[in-house]
Design a protein around this motif. Structure first.
Motif, PDB file in Angstrom:
ATOM      1  N   GLN A 135      48.539   3.248  22.448  1.00  0.00           N
ATOM      2  CA  GLN A 135      48.955   4.626  22.170  1.00  0.00           C
ATOM      3  C   GLN A 135      49.028   5.469  23.448  1.00  0.00           C
ATOM      4  O   GLN A 135      49.639   6.521  23.460  1.00  0.00           O
ATOM      5  N   TRP A 136      48.423   5.010  24.538  1.00  0.00           N
ATOM      6  CA  TRP A 136      48.401   5.770  25.791  1.00  0.00           C
ATOM      7  C   TRP A 136      49.522   5.321  26.716  1.00  0.00           C
ATOM      8  O   TRP A 136      49.592   4.155  27.086  1.00  0.00           O
ATOM      9  N   LEU A 137      50.378   6.258  27.087  1.00  0.00           N
ATOM     10  CA  LEU A 137      51.432   5.999  28.059  1.00  0.00           C
ATOM     11  C   LEU A 137      51.109   6.816  29.306  1.00  0.00           C
ATOM     12  O   LEU A 137      50.860   8.014  29.228  1.00  0.00           O
ATOM     13  N   VAL A 138      51.101   6.164  30.458  1.00  0.00           N
ATOM     14  CA  VAL A 138      50.837   6.828  31.739  1.00  0.00           C
ATOM     15  C   VAL A 138      52.011   6.520  32.649  1.00  0.00           C
ATOM     16  O   VAL A 138      52.257   5.358  32.981  1.00  0.00           O
ATOM     17  N   VAL A 139      52.767   7.558  33.034  1.00  0.00           N
ATOM     18  CA  VAL A 139      53.932   7.376  33.893  1.00  0.00           C
ATOM     19  C   VAL A 139      53.969   8.459  34.969  1.00  0.00           C
ATOM     20  O   VAL A 139      53.423   9.546  34.797  1.00  0.00           O
ATOM     21  N   ILE A 140      54.629   8.117  36.071  1.00  0.00           N
ATOM     22  CA  ILE A 140      54.880   9.111  37.118  1.00  0.00           C
ATOM     23  C   ILE A 140      56.060   9.957  36.647  1.00  0.00           C
ATOM     24  O   ILE A 140      57.132   9.427  36.357  1.00  0.00           O
ATOM     25  N   GLY A 141      55.854  11.262  36.554  1.00  0.00           N
ATOM     26  CA  GLY A 141      56.851  12.171  35.986  1.00  0.00           C
ATOM     27  C   GLY A 141      57.888  12.638  36.984  1.00  0.00           C
ATOM     28  O   GLY A 141      58.073  13.841  37.164  1.00  0.00           O
ATOM     29  N   ILE A 142      58.580  11.694  37.610  1.00  0.00           N
ATOM     30  CA  ILE A 142      59.657  12.035  38.538  1.00  0.00           C
ATOM     31  C   ILE A 142      60.891  11.235  38.124  1.00  0.00           C
ATOM     32  O   ILE A 142      60.852  10.003  38.085  1.00  0.00           O
ATOM     33  N   CYS A 143      61.959  11.953  37.814  1.00  0.00           N
ATOM     34  CA  CYS A 143      63.199  11.302  37.382  1.00  0.00           C
ATOM     35  C   CYS A 143      63.686  10.358  38.474  1.00  0.00           C
ATOM     36  O   CYS A 143      63.697  10.701  39.661  1.00  0.00           O
ATOM     37  N   THR A 144      64.106   9.181  38.067  1.00  0.00           N
ATOM     38  CA  THR A 144      64.539   8.168  39.033  1.00  0.00           C
ATOM     39  C   THR A 144      65.967   8.404  39.520  1.00  0.00           C
ATOM     40  O   THR A 144      66.459   7.643  40.341  1.00  0.00           O
ATOM     41  N   HIS A 145      66.609   9.457  39.055  1.00  0.00           N
ATOM     42  CA  HIS A 145      67.956   9.772  39.520  1.00  0.00           C
ATOM     43  C   HIS A 145      67.903  10.551  40.828  1.00  0.00           C
ATOM     44  O   HIS A 145      68.266  10.029  41.875  1.00  0.00           O
ATOM     45  N   LEU A 146      67.393  11.778  40.785  1.00  0.00           N
ATOM     46  CA  LEU A 146      67.339  12.593  41.999  1.00  0.00           C
ATOM     47  C   LEU A 146      65.972  13.246  42.214  1.00  0.00           C
ATOM     48  O   LEU A 146      65.860  14.193  42.986  1.00  0.00           O
ATOM     49  N   GLY A 147      64.951  12.773  41.529  1.00  0.00           N
ATOM     50  CA  GLY A 147      63.605  13.258  41.780  1.00  0.00           C
ATOM     51  C   GLY A 147      63.225  14.546  41.078  1.00  0.00           C
ATOM     52  O   GLY A 147      62.283  15.223  41.485  1.00  0.00           O
ATOM     53  N   CYS A 148      63.916  14.908  40.024  1.00  0.00           N
ATOM     54  CA  CYS A 148      63.557  16.095  39.249  1.00  0.00           C
ATOM     55  C   CYS A 148      62.331  15.784  38.389  1.00  0.00           C
ATOM     56  O   CYS A 148      61.932  14.630  38.256  1.00  0.00           O
ATOM     57  N   ILE A 149      61.761  16.810  37.783  1.00  0.00           N
ATOM     58  CA  ILE A 149      60.607  16.631  36.905  1.00  0.00           C
ATOM     59  C   ILE A 149      61.094  16.719  35.456  1.00  0.00           C
ATOM     60  O   ILE A 149      61.521  17.785  35.007  1.00  0.00           O
ATOM     61  N   PRO A 150      61.053  15.622  34.707  1.00  0.00           N
ATOM     62  CA  PRO A 150      61.505  15.669  33.316  1.00  0.00           C
ATOM     63  C   PRO A 150      60.521  16.430  32.425  1.00  0.00           C
ATOM     64  O   PRO A 150      59.359  16.608  32.771  1.00  0.00           O
ATOM     65  N   ILE A 151      61.014  16.867  31.287  1.00  0.00           N
ATOM     66  CA  ILE A 151      60.211  17.597  30.310  1.00  0.00           C
ATOM     67  C   ILE A 151      59.789  16.618  29.217  1.00  0.00           C
ATOM     68  O   ILE A 151      60.612  15.873  28.685  1.00  0.00           O
ATOM     69  N   ALA A 152      58.504  16.627  28.877  1.00  0.00           N
ATOM     70  CA  ALA A 152      57.986  15.707  27.855  1.00  0.00           C
ATOM     71  C   ALA A 152      58.345  16.204  26.453  1.00  0.00           C
ATOM     72  O   ALA A 152      58.509  17.396  26.229  1.00  0.00           O
ATOM     73  N   HIS A 153      58.454  15.264  25.537  1.00  0.00           N
ATOM     74  CA  HIS A 153      58.750  15.517  24.121  1.00  0.00           C
ATOM     75  C   HIS A 153      60.077  16.240  23.932  1.00  0.00           C
ATOM     76  O   HIS A 153      60.211  17.119  23.090  1.00  0.00           O
TER      77      HIS A 153
END
Length: 175
Positions: free
Chosen positions: A110-128
């Motif tokens: 149930q636990w997901l741990v990811v680096i929150g940096i978009c792999t396209h151009l390094g933006c910060i994605p929004i969760a949910h």
């Protein structure tokens, strides 16, 4: 002529004690910065020191963002429905194929741990956000599912999973 030693403190005894106290304080004040400069500075600690995160306050379906090595880390407590949906995805439909099991720890699915940096151009994605109840990058429209896998948009790869381990059932160490 003999003199008798007095047990009463004299002015000279006070001066000896006062001089010794000032010398001790001076020595401590001199040594303190020398010892303190041997400790690593904050940037060194931030550059690589592992961090521990308490998972107990994160309710099912919620996520938090912490910082490790200057990067945002999303920790998501996925619902059973999110886990089930992530595992039901056909790998052939993914631009960067990876199973949900490869992106989570066994026994703690149930636990997901990811680096929150978009792999396209390094933006910060929004969760949910987005179509897949995962992450949405508003800059260029990349959409990730609840396992952090790229599903749609210009991003070429999944959100990276940082090195982490469970130190107890309710605590992880990242790094």
């Amino acid at each position: 002529m003999t003199t008798e030693a007095s047990s009463d403190p004299t002015r000279r005894d006070f001066l000896y004690i006062a001089t010794g106290a000032v010398a001790a304080v001076g020595a401590a004040a001199t040594v303190w910065p020398l010892v303190a400069q041997m400790n690593p500075d904050a940037s060194t600690i931030a550059a690589g020191a592992p961090i521990q995160v308490d998972l107990a306050p994160i309710a099912s379906g919620q996520d938090i963002k912490v910082f490790w090595r200057g990067k945002p880390i999303y920790i998501m407590n996925r619902t059973a429905k999110q886990v089930e949906e992530a595992r039901a995805v056909e790998l052939s439909s993914l631009p960067d194929p990876a199973t949900d099991q490869d992106r989570t720890k066994e026994g703690h699915e149930q636990w997901l741990v990811v680096i929150g940096i978009c792999t396209h151009l390094g933006c910060i994605p929004i969760a949910h956000e987005g179509k897949y109840d995962g992450f949405f990058c508003p800059c260029h429209g990349s959409q990730y599912d609840s396992s952090g896998r790229i599903r749609q948009g210009p991003a070429p790869a999944n959100l990276p999973v940082p090195p982490y381990q469970f130190v107890s059932d309710s605590k992880i160490q990242i790094g």
